[in-house]
Design an enzyme around this catalytic site. Structure first.
Site, PDB file in Angstrom:
ATOM      1  CB  SER A 150      -3.752   1.547   1.411  1.00  0.00           C
ATOM      2  OG  SER A 150      -4.050   1.124   2.836  1.00  0.00           O
ATOM      3  CE1 TYR A 163      -8.581   0.731  -0.485  1.00  0.00           C
ATOM      4  CE2 TYR A 163      -7.262   0.156   1.367  1.00  0.00           C
ATOM      5  CZ  TYR A 163      -7.807   1.094   0.541  1.00  0.00           C
ATOM      6  OH  TYR A 163      -6.997   2.200   0.605  1.00  0.00           O
TER       7      TYR A 163
END
Length: 263
Positions: A150, A163
């Site tokens: 990501s 995350y």
């Protein structure tokens, strides 16, 4: 649209394929003629997706598509799933790791148990899966590994307490794989998506620029897999900003992010 000439007959294992980008990639690859092994925790969701492929195909071959449930947090579960796929097909051509979890959190909400669970799915699950397929890839001198990270793994961001670090580790892992395995005939790619509309991003209480639907994200991702670049990132109008931010010194980066996010 994915290229049928590239994908037809390729044996692809999609991990994290029951929803979101994973399910959208699976549908697109099925249309392009690939053989699919789809994995996630829910067997029911996988069976429903596999039924879609069978209904859309004319005279599908036995074992053309496999629905193999597994939990990426378990060494045994991943190993058993891989054995089922290898028994059915003899091996695979592509491992596409899409499994992930996300919980927005600030530093004062730090919970080690939650951090461990997200790291287990986002990073360690990828290690478990790669460790299963890698020996056969090395023996064949060919194979394709693609890991979905990501843009949140490129630099530290507010609300990305768990995350971001897990995705940063995954990107770093992919870079090392590329250095080690490319000279041995293997392809390795890392995927850095921006915001995609999924149940995970629905948790966000802030504006998400250039938000993509899973189907659009899947098409961009698969187009990248057809190319030779190590990094696949999209939508470029958004992700190019992160490549620029990655180059900034901390004395510029921290004030800019605070001003941009208001956090």
């Amino acid at each position: 649209m994915s290229s049928p000439s590239f994908w037809r007959g390729k044996r692809c294992w999609l991990v994290g394929a029951s929803s979101g980008i994973g399910a959208a990639c699976a549908r697109e690859l099925a249309r392009a003629g690939a053989q699919l092994a789809i994995s996630a925790r829910s067997q029911d969701s996988l069976d429903a997706l596999r039924t879609e492929f069978s209904q859309g195909a004319q005279d599908p071959a036995p074992n053309a598509h496999l629905a193999v449930a597994m939990d990426v947090r378990s060494d045994e579960s991943v190993a058993v799933a891989w054995e089922r796929i290898r028994e059915a097909w003899g091996g695979i051509d592509l491992l596409l790791y899409l499994a992930g979890n996300y919980v927005p959190a600030r530093s004062w909400e730090l919970d080690v148990g939650r951090a461990r669970d997200i790291l287990d799915i986002n990073y360690l699950g990828a290690l478990r899966t790669v460790s299963c397929v890698l020996p056969s890839f090395l023996e064949a001198g060919a194979g394709h590994i693609a890991l979905t990270s990501s843009v949140a793994g490129l630099r530290g961001l507010p609300k990305s307490l768990y995350y971001g670090p897990s995705k940063a580790a995954l990107t770093h892992f992919a870079e090392i794989l590329r250095l080690d395995l490319e000279p041995r005939g293997l392809r390795v790619q890392v995927i850095h998506p921006g915001f995609v509309a999924t149940p995970l991003t629905a948790q966000n209480d802030f504006a998400m620029p250039h938000l993509l639907q899973p189907e659009a994200a899947a098409q961009l991702l698969l187009r990248g897999l057809e190319g030779r670049s190590f990094e696949i990132h999209f939508p470029k109008a958004f992700t190019r900003r992160f490549h620029w931010l990655r180059c900034l010194p901390y004395s510029w980066y921290f004030p800019l992010i605070r001003r941009a996010t208001g956090l």
